[in-house]
Design a protein around this motif. Sequence first.
Motif, PDB file in Angstrom:
ATOM      1  N   GLN A 240       5.268   4.655   0.899  1.00  0.00           N
ATOM      2  CA  GLN A 240       6.372   5.849   1.477  1.00  0.00           C
ATOM      3  C   GLN A 240       7.322   5.626   2.814  1.00  0.00           C
ATOM      4  O   GLN A 240       8.425   6.315   2.827  1.00  0.00           O
ATOM      5  CB  GLN A 240       5.700   7.155   2.217  1.00  0.00           C
ATOM      6  CG  GLN A 240       5.643   8.516   2.978  1.00  0.00           C
ATOM      7  CD  GLN A 240       6.125   9.231   2.118  1.00  0.00           C
ATOM      8  OE1 GLN A 240       5.093   9.328   1.294  1.00  0.00           O
ATOM      9  NE2 GLN A 240       7.422   9.897   1.943  1.00  0.00           N
ATOM     10  N   LEU A 241       6.659   4.723   3.651  1.00  0.00           N
ATOM     11  CA  LEU A 241       8.021   3.878   5.049  1.00  0.00           C
ATOM     12  C   LEU A 241       8.932   3.507   4.030  1.00  0.00           C
ATOM     13  O   LEU A 241      10.540   3.877   4.871  1.00  0.00           O
ATOM     14  CB  LEU A 241       6.809   3.860   5.824  1.00  0.00           C
ATOM     15  CG  LEU A 241       7.875   3.264   7.060  1.00  0.00           C
ATOM     16  CD1 LEU A 241       8.349   4.283   7.838  1.00  0.00           C
ATOM     17  CD2 LEU A 241       7.168   1.703   7.646  1.00  0.00           C
TER      18      LEU A 241
ATOM     19  N   ASP B  62       0.824  -1.080  -0.085  1.00  0.00           N
ATOM     20  CA  ASP B  62       0.161  -0.263  -0.305  1.00  0.00           C
ATOM     21  C   ASP B  62       0.815   1.145   0.252  1.00  0.00           C
ATOM     22  O   ASP B  62       2.556   0.724   0.171  1.00  0.00           O
ATOM     23  CB  ASP B  62      -1.163  -0.098   1.037  1.00  0.00           C
ATOM     24  CG  ASP B  62      -0.324   0.145   2.623  1.00  0.00           C
ATOM     25  OD1 ASP B  62       0.823   0.591   3.263  1.00  0.00           O
ATOM     26  OD2 ASP B  62      -1.094  -0.528   3.165  1.00  0.00           O
TER      27      ASP B  62
ATOM     28  N   ALA C  64       0.978   3.787   2.028  1.00  0.00           N
ATOM     29  CA  ALA C  64       1.792   4.270   3.020  1.00  0.00           C
ATOM     30  C   ALA C  64       2.802   3.710   3.632  1.00  0.00           C
ATOM     31  O   ALA C  64       3.936   3.897   3.820  1.00  0.00           O
ATOM     32  CB  ALA C  64       0.639   3.455   4.418  1.00  0.00           C
ATOM     33  N   GLU C  65       3.158   2.036   3.359  1.00  0.00           N
ATOM     34  CA  GLU C  65       4.267   1.298   3.012  1.00  0.00           C
ATOM     35  C   GLU C  65       5.224   1.687   2.673  1.00  0.00           C
ATOM     36  O   GLU C  65       6.321   1.879   2.594  1.00  0.00           O
ATOM     37  CB  GLU C  65       4.415  -0.252   3.013  1.00  0.00           C
ATOM     38  CG  GLU C  65       5.167  -0.815   3.599  1.00  0.00           C
ATOM     39  CD  GLU C  65       4.822  -2.867   3.390  1.00  0.00           C
ATOM     40  OE1 GLU C  65       5.745  -3.208   3.806  1.00  0.00           O
ATOM     41  OE2 GLU C  65       3.847  -2.755   3.178  1.00  0.00           O
TER      42      GLU C  65
END
Length: 213
Positions: free
Chosen positions: A171-172, A166, A168-169
């Motif tokens: 981005q992380l 996803d 968010a991952e």
Amino acid sequence: MTRHLSKQIPAIYERYAHEWDADRNSGIWNDKKWHDRFITCLREGATVLDLGCGSALPVARHLVQHGLRVTGVDTSPTLIALCRKRLPDQEWVVSAMQAITLHRRFDGILGWDSFFFLTHDDQRNMFKVFAAHAAPSAFLMFNTGTEHGEAIGKYRGESLYHASLDAAEYQLLLDQFGFEVLEHVVEDPTAGGRTIWLARSRRQAGSTTSKPN
């Protein structure tokens, strides 16, 4: 989902190498705008690592025509043979992208229409590969799915595995491995519905590289 299908991707692209080359170059190049955007980030003579380079057309040739130096990586010996024939002055390597270790760094890194064939864990591990091959302030561009999951597409009757983390991952992981997101466009309607990430390494010239925690 049948993750074992991911292991069949190299064999499929080798089996249909000439057909894929013809298909990729038979219609409108609807993702060209993003490669033009990538080119504007780089100075003339900059080096680019093209992971999943295919047959060198249209992407690698376009990069070379704009004064960039390309090192292309693909699992298919037939596709790499086409690259060597078409652009003999560039460097071409037969390898899986997740296994590549070139011990040098590049000004730009591409994982275009290739990164999403990797399993979730292989995608996570690719960020170590990106970081290991990124020069100071290097640009990284790749495309993904829109959410965490797996899907099976089709090519000439063959099942093609795709996976995505996803947003968010991603981005992380980019942040963890020292990349700053410059652009993230979801399902760009002007680029065939692709979801694109363009990032830049935060590592500056003269800095030391440390392993993320």
